[in-house]
Design a protein around this motif. Structure first.
Motif, PDB file in Angstrom:
ATOM      1  N   LEU A  57       0.835  -1.203   0.000  1.00  0.00           N
ATOM      2  CA  LEU A  57       0.000   0.000   0.000  1.00  0.00           C
ATOM      3  C   LEU A  57       0.865   1.246   0.000  1.00  0.00           C
ATOM      4  O   LEU A  57       2.008   1.235   0.475  1.00  0.00           O
ATOM      5  N   LYS A  61      -2.577   5.012   2.586  1.00  0.00           N
ATOM      6  CA  LYS A  61      -3.430   3.870   2.921  1.00  0.00           C
ATOM      7  C   LYS A  61      -2.872   3.080   4.106  1.00  0.00           C
ATOM      8  O   LYS A  61      -3.630   2.507   4.889  1.00  0.00           O
ATOM      9  N   ASN A  64      -4.112   4.816   7.025  1.00  0.00           N
ATOM     10  CA  ASN A  64      -5.533   4.537   7.225  1.00  0.00           C
ATOM     11  C   ASN A  64      -5.732   3.216   7.963  1.00  0.00           C
ATOM     12  O   ASN A  64      -6.567   3.109   8.859  1.00  0.00           O
ATOM     13  N   VAL A  65      -4.949   2.201   7.585  1.00  0.00           N
ATOM     14  CA  VAL A  65      -5.040   0.909   8.253  1.00  0.00           C
ATOM     15  C   VAL A  65      -4.688   1.044   9.730  1.00  0.00           C
ATOM     16  O   VAL A  65      -5.355   0.484  10.606  1.00  0.00           O
ATOM     17  N   TYR A  68      -7.486   2.451  11.768  1.00  0.00           N
ATOM     18  CA  TYR A  68      -8.555   1.509  12.096  1.00  0.00           C
ATOM     19  C   TYR A  68      -8.236   0.760  13.388  1.00  0.00           C
ATOM     20  O   TYR A  68      -9.122   0.557  14.231  1.00  0.00           O
ATOM     21  N   LEU A 177     -13.438  -2.260   7.471  1.00  0.00           N
ATOM     22  CA  LEU A 177     -12.480  -1.513   6.655  1.00  0.00           C
ATOM     23  C   LEU A 177     -11.084  -2.133   6.732  1.00  0.00           C
ATOM     24  O   LEU A 177     -10.361  -2.187   5.733  1.00  0.00           O
ATOM     25  N   TYR A 180     -11.121  -5.241   4.671  1.00  0.00           N
ATOM     26  CA  TYR A 180     -11.226  -4.877   3.258  1.00  0.00           C
ATOM     27  C   TYR A 180      -9.881  -4.407   2.714  1.00  0.00           C
ATOM     28  O   TYR A 180      -9.450  -4.827   1.642  1.00  0.00           O
ATOM     29  N   ARG A 181      -9.232  -3.523   3.476  1.00  0.00           N
ATOM     30  CA  ARG A 181      -7.983  -2.951   2.985  1.00  0.00           C
ATOM     31  C   ARG A 181      -6.880  -3.996   2.877  1.00  0.00           C
ATOM     32  O   ARG A 181      -6.071  -3.977   1.947  1.00  0.00           O
ATOM     33  N   MET A 303     -12.606   4.683  -0.945  1.00  0.00           N
ATOM     34  CA  MET A 303     -12.181   3.479  -0.242  1.00  0.00           C
ATOM     35  C   MET A 303     -12.285   3.622   1.262  1.00  0.00           C
ATOM     36  O   MET A 303     -12.678   2.709   1.960  1.00  0.00           O
ATOM     37  N   ASP A 304     -11.875   4.755   1.802  1.00  0.00           N
ATOM     38  CA  ASP A 304     -11.782   4.886   3.251  1.00  0.00           C
ATOM     39  C   ASP A 304     -12.652   6.013   3.733  1.00  0.00           C
ATOM     40  O   ASP A 304     -12.238   7.131   3.829  1.00  0.00           O
TER      41      ASP A 304
END
Length: 304
Positions: A57, A61, A64-65, A68, A177, A180-181, A303-304
């Protein structure tokens, strides 16, 4: 409305309310997020598919992970503090509670604010709907807690806790999420997670909004008294704030639903590919409507 002794509610030396606690928590979150990212990348040598997906990624991103993971545990803690502190004023609907429970309620609200400020700073990119949601939540938490400490009216703290449920009940969304990611499981199951998260979010947010409106109608009944200014302010500001926050939540529900559709269509596309391999030329001549629908979703969903 019934007020409680504010001198008991606010203690400058309380471990829950230290002026520097927010800054310390912010730094702790930043260190924790860096540690999570380091630990995930440190496992790359083991060659698991999930870790390989993470390392492939881009930086935005990856962050972003990490959010989460941090938000899952951070909001879970805030939810616990919210439930423990709000037993009397939320579930028993009492207007009297103990200073200890007030401390936990304030800690829950402060935790939400610190988490959201950290997320806004930590993410490299952020969607407008998420930004609107976070900014409105921060403003509401700050203003409502200020009104509570200024007036001692427990109804303000009750409404602040109700708003907190918008933030502290998102754990299923973070799991969906994250899965998904990193492509942790089959898209079919990931789609189920997204649909469940969308349904839960819509139901809970709608209930919280209705209860908040009910409490608002009680809070603005009386204009008189030393703190009538706060009552007048919330008479005109509360509904616009609430509708904007609810609108951002409904938009988020739509995103979760569309992501669920995307995952479902990916699962169908995978099944169709298997059928084509088994069916030969006849199967390859079939039109694939799910492919077009998935492409449309790709252009429509962030996506996010």
């Amino acid at each position: 409305m019934t007020n409680i002794p504010v001198a008991q509610a606010y203690d400058l030396y309380s471990p829950y309310q230290y002026p520097w606690m927010a800054f310390n928590c912010f730094i702790l979150l930043w260190i924790t997020s860096s540690a999570i990212c380091f630990c995930i990348q440190g496992k790359y040598k083991k060659g698991t598919k999930t870790i390989e997906t993470f390392t492939s990624l881009d930086e935005a991103k990856k962050r972003n992970v990490v959010t989460y993971v941090v938000l899952f545990f951070g909001t879970a803690f805030a939810f616990f503090a919210q439930i423990y502190g709000g037993v009397d004023i939320l579930f028993k609907m009492d207007d009297i509670t103990t200073p200890d429970r007030v401390d936990w309620m304030i800690l829950s609200i402060a935790s939400i604010m610190v988490l959201y400020v950290w997320e806004i700073v930590y993410r490299l990119t952020i969607g407008w709907a998420l930004l609107v949601h976070h900014v409105i939540t921060l403003l509401l938490c700050q203003l409502i807690t200020a009104a509570f400490f200024d007036t001692g009216e427990i109804v303000f703290l009750r409404v602040a806790l109700l708003f907190g449920f918008h933030a502290t009940t998102e754990q299923l969304s973070f799991v969906a999420l994250f899965v998904y990611r990193l492509q942790v499981c089959d898209p079919k199951y990931n789609g189920f997670l997204f649909f469940a998260a969308a349904g839960q979010a819509f139901l809970l947010k709608s209930i919280v909004t209705v209860i908040s409106l009910w409490q608002y109608s009680e809070a603005v009944q009386d204009h008189r008294g030393e703190f009538a200014g706060w009552v007048r302010f919330w008479r005109y500001a509360f509904v616009p704030f609430l509708l904007a926050l609810y609108g951002a939540q409904i938009y988020a529900c739509r995103i979760l639903y569309l992501l669920g559709c995307r995952c479902r269509n990916r699962s169908k596309d995978h099944k169709l590919t298997v059928d084509e391999e088994e069916g030969g030329d006849d199967a390859t001549n079939e039109e694939n409507p799910t492919g077009r629908q998935s492409a449309n979703l790709n252009s429509d969903v962030s996506m996010d």
